[in-house]
Design a protein around this motif. Structure first.
Motif, PDB file in Angstrom:
ATOM      1  N   SER A 171       2.686   4.509   9.008  1.00 21.79           N
ATOM      2  CA  SER A 171       2.497   4.999   7.649  1.00 21.79           C
ATOM      3  C   SER A 171       1.063   4.699   7.211  1.00 21.79           C
ATOM      4  O   SER A 171       0.258   4.135   7.963  1.00 21.79           O
ATOM      5  CB  SER A 171       3.502   4.344   6.704  1.00 21.79           C
ATOM      6  OG  SER A 171       3.315   2.937   6.679  1.00 21.79           O
ATOM      7  N   LEU A 172       0.746   5.073   5.973  1.00 25.40           N
ATOM      8  CA  LEU A 172      -0.617   4.845   5.498  1.00 25.40           C
ATOM      9  C   LEU A 172      -0.936   3.354   5.417  1.00 25.40           C
ATOM     10  O   LEU A 172      -2.018   2.914   5.811  1.00 25.40           O
ATOM     11  CB  LEU A 172      -0.796   5.507   4.122  1.00 25.40           C
ATOM     12  CG  LEU A 172      -2.205   5.473   3.534  1.00 25.40           C
ATOM     13  CD1 LEU A 172      -3.174   6.220   4.452  1.00 25.40           C
ATOM     14  CD2 LEU A 172      -2.218   6.069   2.135  1.00 25.40           C
ATOM     15  N   VAL A 230       2.444   1.766  -3.484  1.00 27.01           N
ATOM     16  CA  VAL A 230       1.489   2.267  -4.477  1.00 27.01           C
ATOM     17  C   VAL A 230       1.278   3.768  -4.312  1.00 27.01           C
ATOM     18  O   VAL A 230       1.290   4.537  -5.282  1.00 27.01           O
ATOM     19  CB  VAL A 230       0.157   1.500  -4.367  1.00 27.01           C
ATOM     20  CG1 VAL A 230      -0.928   2.168  -5.204  1.00 27.01           C
ATOM     21  CG2 VAL A 230       0.341   0.062  -4.823  1.00 27.01           C
ATOM     22  N   VAL A 231       1.112   4.207  -3.056  1.00 26.69           N
ATOM     23  CA  VAL A 231       0.890   5.633  -2.804  1.00 26.69           C
ATOM     24  C   VAL A 231       2.125   6.450  -3.162  1.00 26.69           C
ATOM     25  O   VAL A 231       2.042   7.499  -3.824  1.00 26.69           O
ATOM     26  CB  VAL A 231       0.484   5.846  -1.333  1.00 26.69           C
ATOM     27  CG1 VAL A 231       0.390   7.328  -1.014  1.00 26.69           C
ATOM     28  CG2 VAL A 231      -0.841   5.162  -1.043  1.00 26.69           C
ATOM     29  N   VAL A 232       3.308   5.960  -2.753  1.00 27.92           N
ATOM     30  CA  VAL A 232       4.532   6.715  -2.987  1.00 27.92           C
ATOM     31  C   VAL A 232       4.859   6.786  -4.476  1.00 27.92           C
ATOM     32  O   VAL A 232       5.233   7.849  -5.006  1.00 27.92           O
ATOM     33  CB  VAL A 232       5.689   6.097  -2.185  1.00 27.92           C
ATOM     34  CG1 VAL A 232       7.018   6.717  -2.595  1.00 27.92           C
ATOM     35  CG2 VAL A 232       5.475   6.306  -0.697  1.00 27.92           C
ATOM     36  N   ILE A 260       0.841  -1.215   0.000  1.00 26.59           N
ATOM     37  CA  ILE A 260       0.000   0.000   0.000  1.00 26.59           C
ATOM     38  C   ILE A 260       0.867   1.253   0.000  1.00 26.59           C
ATOM     39  O   ILE A 260       0.614   2.215  -0.746  1.00 26.59           O
ATOM     40  CB  ILE A 260      -0.947  -0.019   1.208  1.00 26.59           C
ATOM     41  CG1 ILE A 260      -1.935  -1.175   1.084  1.00 26.59           C
ATOM     42  CG2 ILE A 260      -1.701   1.299   1.326  1.00 26.59           C
ATOM     43  CD1 ILE A 260      -2.815  -1.351   2.296  1.00 26.59           C
ATOM     44  N   ASP A 261       1.922   1.248   0.809  1.00 28.26           N
ATOM     45  CA  ASP A 261       2.814   2.412   0.847  1.00 28.26           C
ATOM     46  C   ASP A 261       3.501   2.628  -0.493  1.00 28.26           C
ATOM     47  O   ASP A 261       3.642   3.777  -0.955  1.00 28.26           O
ATOM     48  CB  ASP A 261       3.857   2.232   1.954  1.00 28.26           C
ATOM     49  CG  ASP A 261       3.256   2.301   3.341  1.00 28.26           C
ATOM     50  OD1 ASP A 261       2.179   2.921   3.475  1.00 28.26           O
ATOM     51  OD2 ASP A 261       3.843   1.732   4.285  1.00 28.26           O
ATOM     52  N   ALA A 294       2.769   6.525  -6.976  1.00 29.32           N
ATOM     53  CA  ALA A 294       1.791   7.396  -7.644  1.00 29.32           C
ATOM     54  C   ALA A 294       2.163   8.866  -7.454  1.00 29.32           C
ATOM     55  O   ALA A 294       2.126   9.662  -8.409  1.00 29.32           O
ATOM     56  CB  ALA A 294       0.395   7.124  -7.095  1.00 29.32           C
ATOM     57  N   ALA A 295       2.572   9.235  -6.231  1.00 22.44           N
ATOM     58  CA  ALA A 295       2.998  10.611  -6.005  1.00 22.44           C
ATOM     59  C   ALA A 295       4.270  10.935  -6.772  1.00 22.44           C
ATOM     60  O   ALA A 295       4.416  12.042  -7.333  1.00 22.44           O
ATOM     61  CB  ALA A 295       3.223  10.838  -4.505  1.00 22.44           C
TER      62      ALA A 295
END
Length: 306
Positions: free
Chosen positions: A79-80, A27-29, A24-25, A31-32
């Protein structure tokens, strides 16, 4: 074990939950990072190749390395992805992590996760007894589970019918709460224990109860049945005490309400209602008011309904 010799009961996170949190981390990182890289590519179109490379390396370090370190530092190890999976990074002594712990974990994560696609981290977590990767080992941290399913409370099994009421004269005032808790835990988990271990534990608890109460159990009563009977007697006494307190409170409230109503009625009768004939304080025979009596209305032949 902390430095103050306090044993912490924590549950380390295992590889599946940690892998899901890392996924999950990532994917978020990523994408940013892609959004920022796209914006930088448009903004640095007029720069030369060296400047574009420097900006790309800086954005890579700031987003893929610096952002996770900052998030773990500010959120104290959450973290997220860890928030979604109910995990947290803590120190070996159970305290919250600081910047240096997050920095070491983030620096090692570049090698363990980004450069080797998580292979080194998976192998280290599988080999470690508490599921720690190399970053946790060098930083002195541990990933633990925060959301642990609550254990369902089991009811204490009732004693045998022939033991009901046999311990009504037992003095239980000297039995501490810690011993009652041990007896309750044994009775609720007796079926899960090994028979020999459960028998020894029941005999030890029964001996402690006998030492506290000063009364040995009846002849021929097993230790587990004796514990169940004494626990049932304690629960019945607590229930009677609770019901008695509730009844006393209800009776007290009713007495206060009745006394208040009677006092109000007596005060009204003592003061009287001036201007009404036949009421003390009015214009009746014993009244002293100068207001004339009110004559009753003439009869009209109409009777009000009952």
């Amino acid at each position: 074990m902390t430095g103050d010799a306090v044993v912490l009961e924590v549950q380390p996170a295992r590889l599946p939950s940690r892998a899901l949190a890392v996924l999950i981390d990532l994917v978020v990182v990523w994408a940013a990072y892609l959004l920022v890289a796209l914006g930088l590519a448009v903004a640095t179109a007029s720069l030369d190749e060296a400047a574009v490379m420097a900006v790309s390396i800086a954005s890579f370090l700031l987003i893929l390395v610096g952002a996770p370190i900052a998030v773990e530092t500010l959120s104290h190890g959450r973290s997220l992805g860890k928030m979604a999976c109910g995990l947290r990074v803590v120190r070996d002594d159970g305290g919250p992590i600081r910047f240096r712990h997050a920095l070491v974990r983030g620096a090692m994560g570049v090698v363990e996760i980004l450069m080797t696609f998580g292979v080194v981290a998976c192998i280290a977590s599988l080999v470690s007894e508490r599921g720690r990767r190399l970053g946790d080992v060098f930083a002195g941290t541990l990933v633990v589970r925060e959301r642990i399913p609550a254990a369902r409370m089991s009811a204490v099994p009732p004693p045998p019918p022939w033991l009901v009421g046999r311990f009504s004269g037992l003095d239980l005032s000297a039995v501490p709460d810690a011993l009652w808790l041990e007896v309750r835990q044994y009775l609720t988990r007796a079926r899960e224990l090994d028979p020999a271990v459960g028998r020894r534990l029941a005999e030890r608890l029964a001996d402690e109860l006998v030492a506290r109460t000063g009364t040995p159990p009846p002849a021929g009563v097993p230790a587990d049945a004796y514990l169940a009977g004494v626990m049932a007697e304690r629960q019945s006494r607590e229930a009677r005490r609770a019901f008695a307190s509730h009844s006393e409170a209800v009776v007290t409230a009713g007495t206060v309400g009745t006394a208040g109503t009677a006092g109000t009625a007596g005060a009204v009768g003592a003061v009287g209602m001036p201007g009404v004939s036949g009421v003390p304080g009015g214009d009746g025979p014993g009244g002293s008011s100068s207001v004339p009596a009110v004559a009753p209305p003439p009869a009209t032949g109409f009777a009000p309904p009952a």
